[in-house]
Design an enzyme around this catalytic site. Structure first.
Site, mmCIF file in Angstrom:
data_model
loop_
_atom_site.group_PDB
_atom_site.id
_atom_site.type_symbol
_atom_site.label_atom_id
_atom_site.label_comp_id
_atom_site.label_asym_id
_atom_site.label_seq_id
_atom_site.Cartn_x
_atom_site.Cartn_y
_atom_site.Cartn_z
ATOM 1 N N LYS A 21 -3.602 -32.646 30.122
ATOM 2 C CA LYS A 21 -3.597 -31.906 28.850
ATOM 3 C C LYS A 21 -2.887 -32.724 27.766
ATOM 4 O O LYS A 21 -3.390 -32.875 26.668
ATOM 5 C CB LYS A 21 -2.856 -30.570 29.041
ATOM 6 N N ASP A 307 8.545 -29.910 32.574
ATOM 7 C CA ASP A 307 7.371 -29.067 32.838
ATOM 8 C C ASP A 307 7.248 -28.686 34.315
ATOM 9 O O ASP A 307 6.414 -27.853 34.664
ATOM 10 C CB ASP A 307 6.087 -29.773 32.368
#
Ligand code: EPU
Length: 420
Positions: A21, A307
């Site tokens: 992403k 993350d």
């Protein structure tokens, strides 16, 4: 949209990792620096990519899906300089678009970028960088506008090593007049991937992937695409699969990944006693008999990625002993703790950045809301570990960054259903 998950199933099989992403979004944006079309391969079809496509289409950038995960993006008919508020507010990465827009048309206006609960973070690094390059920055009600007749190279030292700040100013500097030096730049692998692509098109960037990046601007000359941008494997998706395999894997093989980008996680998993075998572009993982508690501290690359902090915390709820999770990058990334506690996890919130987890604690199914995409995936892992049924609401947050994760988890044996 929600996920209904019945936990307790062991997982096995192959988990292919898709394109990242945080690489594809920057590749799409970089099209503004090129005179003709660029090709992006290995694109994941996730909600953030759809939002970025809409933002670009609103500027008359033409995006064609050529099949086989290949996009052709053509900015030659670019029109306008305003990022559509309702779209830009849904996506933190929208601010990255403002850099090339400013460089190409001399102005850009945009709202404060959003995304999720952690998306609304400061943007001073971007604004200060543009100012140093000679742009005028105006803050108006509901947003910002930046303008420069002629951008000049500048010596910029980042207050914080911002990933998107580095990428945005690097792209702004590519078309500027003179040399820009970015110091205390972020070193995440998505940055050299972007720089290599721009260099192949005629940019002059040195040092991407290190804390000092030098860019000699073209003085307004647009780049010419000479090769496709192959989106690099998503290291966060790969890491999430590894944590899932460490939690519930009989034998899970994560393929199409780059293990070099996952060194910090691999080390922590090994310390926790997880069995891993690492190949050139794959890693196989099994849950050990006993998981050991380990401490982690998130850090800029190559440290432990923020993350993966929430997914790793879920794993630690199943480990024997006490682990300390220390989040150093973001404020507000411990928002998942209360819900994990409701599921049965034993967690003490020491302060907004640190938690202590005592394990192993059996988890029970609950109904929960996804606050952001990474915490959302952490809840999916928790629900797969839990006894009974869980419902995870606000699946949009998860779909922002993981393509059809429910289908892909079912292939590994998970009991997960998407319900409208
Ligand atoms: N910060 C500032 N001022 C700024 C910019 C950042 O104070 O102008 C602070 C932030 O508040 C944060 C820290 O600096 O505390 C680091 O933020 P950074 O700017 O590096 O984050 P980002 O570039 O906005 C990217 C990823 C994030 C990832 C971080 C850290 C994209 C689109 N996003 O964000 O990805 O967590 O780097 O690695 O590339 C995700 O994918 O879920 C995600 C949040």
């Amino acid at each position: 949209m929600k996920f209904v998950i019945r936990g307790g199933k062991k997982l096995s099989g192959t988990a292919p990792v898709l394109g990242a992403k945080n690489s594809v979004l920057k590749a799409m944006v970089s099209s503004l620096l090129f005179s003709g079309p660029i090709t992006v391969t290995n694109a994941p079809f996730i909600e953030d990519v759809f939002r970025m496509s809409e933002l670009l289409a609103n500027l008359k950038v033409n995006i064609k899906n050529k099949g086989k995960r290949t996009l052709e993006i053509d900015s030659s008919k670019l029109w306008g300089a305003n990022l559509k508020k309702e779209l830009a507010e849904k996506l933190r990465a929208s601010i990255v678009l403002a850099g090339p827009l400013l460089a190409r048309v001399g102005k850009a206006s945009f709202p404060h970028p959003g995304g999720c609960v952690i998306g609304k973070r400061p943007i001073d690094v971007f604004l200060d960088g543009w100012r140093a390059m000679g742009a005028r920055v105006d803050e108006k009600k509901g947003g910002f506008s930046v303008a420069a007749k002629r951008l000049r190279g500048a010596d910029v030292i980042f207050r914080v090593a911002s990933v998107t700040g580095t990428e945005t100013l690097m792209m702004t500097a590519v078309l500027a007049y003179g040399k820009t030096i970015l110091r205390n730049a972020a070193c995440e692998p998505e940055i050299p991937a972007l720089a290599d692509f721009l260099n192949a098109g005629g940019a002059k960037i040195k040092g991407a992937g290190t804390p000092t990046i030098e860019i000699v601007g073209t003085g307004g000359r647009l780049l010419k695409s000479s090769r496709p941008f192959r989106v690099i494997p998503d290291r966060i998706e790969a890491g999430s699969f590894l944590i899932l395999g460490a939690s519930l894997g009989k034998n899970v093989k994560v393929v199409n990944c780059n293990p070099n980008h996952l060194s910090a996680l691999i080390t922590s998993l090994k310390d926790a006693g997880v069995n891993l075998e690492v190949g050139p572009d794959w890693i196989s993982v099994k849950r050990p008999k006993i998981l050991k508690a380990v401490d982690i501290k998130t850090h800029e690359y190559p440290g432990f990625p923020t993350d993966l902090q929430a997914p790793f915390a879920v794993l630690m709820t199943q480990a024997s002993g006490e682990s300390m999770i220390f989040e150093t990058i973001f404020e507000g990334r411990m928002g998942y703790v209360d819900d994990l506690k409701r599921m049965g996890a034993k967690i003490v919130l020491c302060d907004p950045h640190r938690i202590l987890i005592n394990g192993p604690a059996p988890l029970r199914g609950r109904e929960i809301e996804s606050p952001d995409l990474r915490a959302g995936l952490a809840f999916v892992i928790a629900a797969l570990l839990a006894k009974g049924e869980s419902v995870i609401n606000n699946v949009y947050q998860i779909d922002r960054g993981y393509e059809k994760i429910d289908e892909r988890l079912r292939k590994l044996g998970a009991d997960i259903e998407r319900v409208d």
